[in-house]
Structure formats: C-alpha cells, structure tokens
Scaffold this active site. Structure first.
Site, PDB file in Angstrom:
ATOM      1  N   TYR A 139      11.995  16.504  47.681  1.00 17.38           N
ATOM      2  CA  TYR A 139      11.728  15.410  48.627  1.00 17.38           C
ATOM      3  C   TYR A 139      11.377  15.920  50.025  1.00 17.38           C
ATOM      4  CZ  TYR A 139      13.638  12.018  45.275  1.00 17.38           C
ATOM      5  OH  TYR A 139      13.860  11.236  44.181  1.00 17.38           O
ATOM      6  N   LYS A 143      17.932  21.962  35.632  1.00 18.64           N
ATOM      7  CA  LYS A 143      16.929  22.172  34.583  1.00 18.64           C
ATOM      8  C   LYS A 143      16.603  23.658  34.559  1.00 18.64           C
ATOM      9  CE  LYS A 143      13.925  20.321  31.639  1.00 18.64           C
ATOM     10  NZ  LYS A 143      14.358  19.848  30.329  1.00 18.64           N
ATOM     11  N   ASP A 175      17.828  16.277  31.392  1.00 16.55           N
ATOM     12  CA  ASP A 175      17.413  15.343  30.335  1.00 16.55           C
ATOM     13  C   ASP A 175      18.599  15.022  29.423  1.00 16.55           C
ATOM     14  OD1 ASP A 175      17.239  18.047  29.776  1.00 16.55           O
ATOM     15  OD2 ASP A 175      15.520  17.889  28.437  1.00 16.55           O
ATOM     16  N   ASP A 191      19.117  11.268  42.511  1.00 14.12           N
ATOM     17  CA  ASP A 191      18.528   9.961  42.802  1.00 14.12           C
ATOM     18  C   ASP A 191      18.448   9.142  41.515  1.00 14.12           C
ATOM     19  OD1 ASP A 191      17.129   7.879  43.861  1.00 14.12           O
ATOM     20  OD2 ASP A 191      15.377   9.036  44.481  1.00 14.12           O
ATOM     21  N   ASP A 238      21.392   6.158  39.977  1.00 15.51           N
ATOM     22  CA  ASP A 238      20.939   4.784  39.677  1.00 15.51           C
ATOM     23  C   ASP A 238      21.250   4.430  38.227  1.00 15.51           C
ATOM     24  OD1 ASP A 238      20.003   4.188  42.155  1.00 15.51           O
ATOM     25  OD2 ASP A 238      17.982   3.631  41.490  1.00 15.51           O
TER      26      ASP A 238
END
Ligand code: NAD
Length: 360
Positions: free
Chosen positions: A142, A192, A224, A248, A252
């Site tokens: 980001y 990851k 994942d 993020d 959620d």
C-alpha cells in the site's frame, strides 16, 4: 486517574454512536473514581464543510496531545465527488499516519447471544469465534515505492512494490505476541512465503522475535490457506499476525463471519503516544440521524480504549460485561434484531448499557 480523550465524531451516524460511547466512558469513570476530560476535533466531511480540508492541523495537534483518541466514522455521498486528496477518507489515513499508528487490532468475536447472526454453519459456529487480527498498518504494497501506471512495451502497465524492513516486521510481531499473552497465548503468522521474498523475511523475523516469547505458541499459514481456515474452523485462531494487504482482507473476512458489523471495535496503536479507537464500520449514511444505528461497536471500542489506551483493564471488563448483559436482557437494535427480542434505538441501547454498567 486524570485522562484526556480527543473525540472525532465525523460524519453520518458518527455523532449518534460516539455520544453513546462517551456516555459509557463517563459512567465507568464515575463508577471507578477517574476523571476523564473530553476535547472535540473535526475530521472528514465535517472538517471539509467547516474548514475546506479533511484533516485540519488543529485536529492533528489535539489528537497528539490527548491520552487516547476516540473516533466514530467519516464519509458520505455528499463528499463522494471531491478529488481523492480532498475526500473524508483521506483524513482517516492522514490521522493514522500523523500519529504513527502502525498496528491495527481487530477482534472478531461471536457473542453467544447473537449466534444466529453468524454466517457459518451451526456446528462450526458452535465451536466459537473469538480471535483478533493484528495487522501492520503503515507498510507493505500500500505504501511501497516505486508505484504507478506507465506505458511499457506499448501498453499501460500498473505496478506496486511489496516491501517490509525487519524493524517494521519485528515491531508488529511484538504487538501480536504481547496481545496473545493477554489472551490464549497463540499466534498464527500469515504470509505467502512460498512465493514472496517479502514474506520469507516476514517469517524469519517473526521466528526471531518469538524467541523472547516462548510462552506463546507460534504457527504459520499461507494467506490462501488462512482465508480458507477462517471459514472452515475459526475456533483454531487466537491472534492472527499479518501484513497490511493480507490483514486488510482477512480482518474483513473474519468480522463479516460474525454477521454483525455494528458489534465490532478496533484499535490502532503506535510505538508510543496515544492510540486511536474506532468501530470497524463506516458512517452508514443510509440510517444517519434516525436513531437506528447500533452503538455497541463504538461502546466496545471504548472498552478497547480503556484497556489498551489507558491501561484500565478492569474498567474495560466492566464495559464489555455491561454490553453482554444488555444483549442477554434481550435488547437489540434493528441490525441485530431477532424474533422475541426488544427493538431499541441507538440512544436507548446506549442508556441500557450504562444502566447495566451502574449495576455491576
Ligand atoms: P458502512 O459500514 O457505513 O455501512 C454498510 C451497511 O452497514 C449499511 O447498510 C449501514 O446502514 C450498515 N451499518 C454500518 N454501521 C452500522 C451500525 N453501527 N448500526 C447499524 N447498521 C450499520 O459502509 P459503506 O456504506 O460502504 O460506507 C458509508 C461511508 O462510510 C462511505 O463514505 C465510506 O467511505 C465510509 N467508511 C468509513 C469508514 C471509517 O470511518 N473507518 C469505514 C468504512 C467506510
């Protein structure tokens, strides 16, 4: 204890829900012999309307001078057509940056009283969902440079940079391990590392920091798999430690599983200085000014403010118990309403929680 709390009520339902959060803080303060003073500052749409910018300098000073910052929510259709750097949400990102808030803590918890709202299959929900996502907030793809869109080989090409330094990883890992020590002593680090170098370093540094926290169990998952495990068996998680972009998405996912957006608080913390405490939901312009909003996420954010912002764990426990007792007594706002329960508005829900608090 004397403490100053900076209030950012923001837009939409912000003023309604923050009023109830403040009332809970005042009630617990008078019950436990503390003296909280409140200062208000402008953020988001209300700051744009008053001063032409979403994050006035005076707001930054007021937040930095306080012992904790209590925010409701910003944004709304009125400001949607402004350029990106003038929009209310820019105020939110700006204040997090100005206060150096690198750690975002988002608990996702299924209250037994609201089990029917859970989106998971009954047998999975029954095993429980009580976890906290510790997300790094100021680094990663980001913020990484270089970034942009440019023409390469005759076609438009977008690019971003995933980047973490070891000090950035170490400081968020410490927050996760410290958080786990106050809970069930388990951290699951999510990355990851089978594909990304950034993640390989992440895993290495998390393991190094873990050496100082041998009382905490550390596990690792690829992102994942973590997304899948959250739906398959969320009871396995206590603290999930992860970077900005994975956090993020996973935070959620974890919160929506509970089925009640209006119930979930959050905290953002820096290395030192005041933390910022806010519900995870937005300003809900569709129900603003109608006394329909659920103030419980804000009241539970007040509990996080007490525990993590002011070091008042017992007072935080009191607020959380009062919320549970109010739900157990059958009071519900429209968003969590079920058959056989008593529908109340935002103000009455806040008053009921304070009444329960006084009885504790
Ligand atoms: P939202 O979270 O505001 O609302 C989503 C849905 O949930 C709406 O139907 C709303 O009525 C409902 N809802 C949200 N909070 C509720 C509560 N406490 N009680 C009852 N119902 C509630 O998300 P959105 O509609 O996508 O965004 C609205 C505005 O909020 C936008 O301007 C967005 O940018 C902003 N936003 C701000 C924040 C923040 O301040 N941290 C976070 C998310 C969105």
């Amino acid at each position: 204890m004397e403490k100053q709390i900076c209030l950012l009520e923001g837009d939409g339902i912000g003023p309604e829900i923050l009023a109830q959060g403040v009332q809970a803080l005042k009630t617990v303060a008078s019950k436990c012999g503390h003296n909280f003073t409140f200062v208000s500052a402008l953020l988001g749409g209300q700051a744009i309307d008053a001063l032409g910018e979403p994050l006035p300098a005076a707001t930054v000073s007021a937040c930095k001078a306080a012992d904790a910052v209590f925010l409701a929510a910003v944004g709304g259709p009125k400001w949607d057509n402004l350029p990106a750097d003038k929009r209310p949400e820019r105020g939110l990102l700006g204040i997090r940056k100005a206060m150096g808030l690198f750690a975002n803590l988002r608990p996702a918890m299924l209250f037994p009283e609201l089990a029917k709202a859970c989106l998971l299959r009954h047998d999975i929900a029954q095993r429980g969902l009580d976890l906290i996502v510790v997300r790094e907030l100021t680094g990663d793809v980001y913020f990484g440079e270089p970034r942009g869109i440019e023409v390469r080989n005759g076609e438009r090409t977008g690019f971003n940079t995933m980047i973490y330094s070891e000090s950035e990883i170490a400081r968020i890992a410490k927050v996760a391990f410290e958080t786990a020590r106050k809970r069930r002593h388990k951290v699951c680090s999510v990355e990851k590392s089978n594909v990304l170098e950034t993640s390989r370093l992440w895993k290495e540094v998390v393991c190094e920091v873990h050496a100082d926290y041998s009382d905490v169990t550390l596990t690792h998952l690829y992102v994942d798999n973590a997304a899948m495990q959250l739906v398959r068996d969320p009871a396995q998680f206590d603290v999930i430690l992860t970077g900005n972009i994975f956090g993020d998405i996973l935070s959620d996912e974890a919160s929506v599983l509970t089925g009640s957006l209006g119930m979930l608080p959050s905290a953002s913390l820096g290395a030192s200085g005041p933390g910022l405490f806010e519900p995870i939901h937005g300003s809900a312009p569709d129900i603003a000014g109608q006394d329909k909003a659920n103030p419980l996420a804000t009241i539970l954010s007040a509990a996080m403010l007490l525990r993590l912002g002011l070091g008042l764990g017992r007072e935080a426990d009191l607020v959380e118990t009062a919320v549970r007792n109010t739900l157990a007594a059958g009071f519900r706002t429209a968003d969590i309403m079920e058959e056989g329960k008593t529908l109340v508005g935002c103000r009455e829900m806040g008053e009921r929680v304070c009444a329960c608090l006084e009885k504790l």
